[in-house]
Write a protein that holds these residues in place. Structure first.
Motif, PDB file in Angstrom:
ATOM      1  N   VAL A  55    -132.113 -77.998  44.544  1.00  0.00           N
ATOM      2  CA  VAL A  55    -133.261 -77.861  45.422  1.00  0.00           C
ATOM      3  C   VAL A  55    -134.204 -79.043  45.220  1.00  0.00           C
ATOM      4  O   VAL A  55    -134.845 -79.511  46.141  1.00  0.00           O
ATOM      5  CB  VAL A  55    -133.982 -76.513  45.162  1.00  0.00           C
ATOM      6  CG1 VAL A  55    -135.311 -76.468  45.886  1.00  0.00           C
ATOM      7  CG2 VAL A  55    -133.105 -75.370  45.608  1.00  0.00           C
ATOM      8  N   ASN A  60    -134.756 -79.501  51.368  1.00  0.00           N
ATOM      9  CA  ASN A  60    -134.631 -78.133  51.871  1.00  0.00           C
ATOM     10  C   ASN A  60    -133.987 -78.167  53.253  1.00  0.00           C
ATOM     11  O   ASN A  60    -133.096 -77.393  53.560  1.00  0.00           O
ATOM     12  CB  ASN A  60    -135.981 -77.447  51.971  1.00  0.00           C
ATOM     13  CG  ASN A  60    -136.606 -77.191  50.607  1.00  0.00           C
ATOM     14  OD1 ASN A  60    -137.759 -76.852  50.503  1.00  0.00           O
ATOM     15  ND2 ASN A  60    -135.833 -77.376  49.544  1.00  0.00           N
ATOM     16  N   PHE A 249    -138.474 -72.291  49.975  1.00  0.00           N
ATOM     17  CA  PHE A 249    -137.172 -72.861  50.323  1.00  0.00           C
ATOM     18  C   PHE A 249    -136.183 -71.822  50.850  1.00  0.00           C
ATOM     19  O   PHE A 249    -135.133 -72.146  51.352  1.00  0.00           O
ATOM     20  CB  PHE A 249    -136.586 -73.686  49.169  1.00  0.00           C
ATOM     21  CG  PHE A 249    -136.260 -72.924  47.926  1.00  0.00           C
ATOM     22  CD1 PHE A 249    -135.144 -72.121  47.858  1.00  0.00           C
ATOM     23  CD2 PHE A 249    -137.065 -73.052  46.792  1.00  0.00           C
ATOM     24  CE1 PHE A 249    -134.824 -71.446  46.698  1.00  0.00           C
ATOM     25  CE2 PHE A 249    -136.766 -72.370  45.642  1.00  0.00           C
ATOM     26  CZ  PHE A 249    -135.649 -71.561  45.589  1.00  0.00           C
ATOM     27  N   ALA A 252    -135.362 -71.981  54.581  1.00  0.00           N
ATOM     28  CA  ALA A 252    -134.717 -73.204  55.066  1.00  0.00           C
ATOM     29  C   ALA A 252    -133.742 -72.937  56.211  1.00  0.00           C
ATOM     30  O   ALA A 252    -133.751 -73.651  57.215  1.00  0.00           O
ATOM     31  CB  ALA A 252    -133.998 -73.890  53.906  1.00  0.00           C
TER      32      ALA A 252
END
Lengths: 420, 225
Positions: A55, A60, A249, A252
């Motif tokens: 990550v 992302n 995230f 995403a």
């Protein structure tokens, strides 16, 4: 005296009458849980670390433009009628730019989006790195280092030098530590990079970077996006990728679709970009849990064994309890309680031992270089993980205890009394 | 005085290892407050009859009416409840839980019944132990007592829920004559004081002769009652 229901007291009495076997059965569970905490903790700790690193090193969401590969020839567009035959041989892909049109406007728009934490333009190229006679093929990432830092925390991973130098020194370059090692290059050394288009730039090493992902560190260098544009002989608005970091995230996947519709370019989220790795994790987890399950099955046999011994020894107890009005289910409860006591105490000890195994092994310096590089093993030691391991153990003991308990419940009091 | 137990054409067969009819068409009844003994040579089916009457053995044909209910219609759990509340057992081998104290053993059926609080149950257990002269032994482990004492503990346990009937399976079989006499006196007192029915299987002729009624079995049949 005892509690309202004498079941627990009877169960404890049985276990205390067979101390040694009880302890052995308990240690079986202890061993299983300790291995669980250690092994599965190592696996999930490693995976969490890897995801963390991923990550941190993968955007992302990445927005990019893909060159059309199997485009239709002009002729086939002209004669779209299916009954006509059009043959164009040896058609080459058009010299089309993978440029993101209006890239900087898109960036400006994204920066206003409240779900976005940071946006960074990117222009990448293959390059040959040369120091003296040492030559290595790799990739250069043309970035705006300040924006890039918001996304990937580049400064945290700097081994030497400073990221701001990339902006202040016009021909600065930051090498991955693996790459620097392969080239034998040190800080402030000069290095030349050559692009596929034949453009060569003389650069000066202003930093050494260590992302933790070995493959990346062996092949990547950061340069200013202006220099990348020079390498590719393109204008100052030319970028190929826009990397986005989100506040959360986990959004995403959904946002990638949204941006694809909004801007019309291809988008890929971090999970999709690393799909192959996640499938490896799945297999890894399967193997780990199979090992743990087989250990717990073995300790289940230990529990099964001791309960059967107790049951045969305590048949008169069973007979009399049934005669004075205890139901089959009460008898079952007694023996299930016994297995759960073994499971609970053994499991608790297992958690403690597992915890210390994690702590001890986690404090030994390993310097692992492979898939990822890390100095110490990382363990998952979150409370939820311990709770899960404990209940997994209890479940195994409950199953192991259930079979003998049912047998005891089904015993016929009369048969026992007659056989005396 | 009603019948606490009544049987109609009660029969029972064993199938293993060979077909063998243990009880043949038995029709007996026991009145509330009756002290009866079942006698017969070994193999005559007297213990089998006792187990069937006391609901422990459910593999029979015919009918048993217990306190007006047809037992053949009851589930296993119902029977356990009946045993708990209305039936007391005294076996030849005392069948106390050896690691438990005398008091705890006596409390066991009452804790299952859970009709009274724990305090009250303990109080009642002491009363029963008083009745049998065992109050001072209450906190000893059951396996530390002599045979005669253990049998009296078993009787106290049988009494704790104030059952309608007490079944004894050779309750004096393992006792010397002094202790046998003692047990007999206790049973007699229970019948007289509390109007409890008592059915005892015994081969002790002397014991049987002093009960209200003797049911004699031979080859699975009642030959006198």
């Amino acid at each position: 005296m005892f509690k309202k229901s004498p079941v627990i007291k009877i169960a404890l009495t049985h276990l205390l009458a067979k101390k040694r076997q009880t302890i052995v059965a308990m240690l079986g569970v202890t061993f299983g849980i300790a291995i669980f905490i250690f092994q599965a903790g190592l696996m999930s700790g490693f995976q969490a670390y890897f995801i963390d690193e991923t990550v941190n090193t993968t955007a992302n969401i990445r927005i990019y433009n893909e060159a059309e590969k199997n485009r239709k020839s002009i002729l086939s567009k002209l004669y779209a009628d299916e009954n006509k035959w059009v043959v164009v041989q040896n058609q080459k892909p058009k010299d089309e730019l993978t440029k993101i049109k209006n890239g900087y406007q898109i960036i400006a728009a994204l920066e206003k989006d409240s779900r976005v934490l940071g946006v960074s333009p990117f222009l990448g190229s293959q390059a040959i790195f040369k120091v003296g006679i040492a030559q290595i093929a790799g990739r250069v990432s043309g970035v705006d280092i300040i924006k890039e830092n918001v996304l990937f925390d580049v400064s945290k991973n700097m081994r030497q030098g400073d990221i701001t130098k990339l902006q202040t020194i016009p021909n600065g370059i930051i090498l991955g530590d693996g790459l620097a090692e392969l080239l034998g290059a040190k800080m402030n050394d000069n290095i030349s990079i050559t692009s596929p288009l034949g453009v060569t730039l003389e650069m000066k090493i202003v930093g050494i970077n260590h992302s933790g992902l070995t493959e990346v560190d062996k092949s990547r260098a950061y340069i200013n996006i202006r220099n990348a544009q020079k390498l590719l002989k393109v204008d100052g608005s030319y970028i190929t990728d826009i990397n986005i970091k989100l506040k959360d995230f986990n959004q995403a996947e959904a946002l990638a679709k949204f941006y694809h519709q909004k801007f019309g370019f291809k988008t890929v989220d971090w999970k999709e970009a690393n799909a192959s790795v996640f499938s490896v994790f799945k297999i890894q987890n399967m193997v780990t849990y199979l090992i743990i399950a087989s250990i717990l099955i073995v300790s289940g046999f230990g529990i099964f064994n001791i309960l059967m011994m107790i049951i045969y020894e305590k048949m008169p107890d069973i007979a009399i309890l049934k005669a004075i009005g205890y139901k089959d289910s009460d008898i079952k409860k007694i023996f299930l309680t016994e297995s759960l006591i073994i499971g609970m105490l053994g499991g608790l000890l297992g958690l403690i031992i597992g915890f210390f195994m994690q702590k001890i092994v986690g404090s030994i310096r390993m310097d692992i270089k492979g898939f990822v590089s890390m100095e110490y093993l990382r363990f998952n030691s979150s409370p939820g993980f311990y709770v899960f391991a404990y209940f997994f153990g209890l479940l195994a003991t409950a199953i192991a205890g259930y079979i003998p308990a049912r047998k005891a419940a089904k015993m016929d009091a009369i048969d026992i009394i007659r056989s005396k | 005085m009603g019948n606490i137990i009544e049987t109609k054409n009660l029969s029972k067969s064993f199938h293993d290892p060979v077909e063998f009819q243990a009880l043949k068409n038995i029709n007996v009844s026991i009145k509330q407050g009756e002290f009866a003994s079942i006698v017969g040579s070994s193999g005559s089916g007297k213990s089998t009859l006792l187990y069937v009457l006391s609901t422990l053995d459910t593999d029979y044909t015919g009918h048993i009416f217990f306190d007006g209910d047809d037992l053949s219609l009851k589930s296993k759990n119902d029977l356990a409840e009946i045993r708990n509340e209305k039936i007391g057992f005294v076996f030849q081998f005392h069948y106390l839980l050896p690691e438990f104290t005398v008091l705890e053993n006596v409390c066991l059926p009452a804790l299952k019944l859970a009709k009274y609080s724990e305090e009250e149950i303990r109080e009642r257990a002491y009363q029963k132990l008083d009745l049998l002269g065992l109050r001072d032994q209450a906190l000893k482990k059951a396996n530390k007592l002599s045979g005669g004492q253990q049998q009296r503990v078993a009787i106290a346990r049988a009494l704790i829920n104030e059952p309608k009937i007490i079944f004894g399976d050779e309750p004096t079989g393992n006792l010397d004559s002094k202790n046998s006499q003692n047990v007999f006196e206790i049973f007699k007192e229970l019948k007289e004081k509390f109007n409890q029915s008592i059915v005892v299987v015994t081969h002790d002729q002397h014991f049987a002769e002093r009960t209200d009624r003797i049911i004699t079995l031979s080859d699975g049949e009642v030959i006198s009652q």
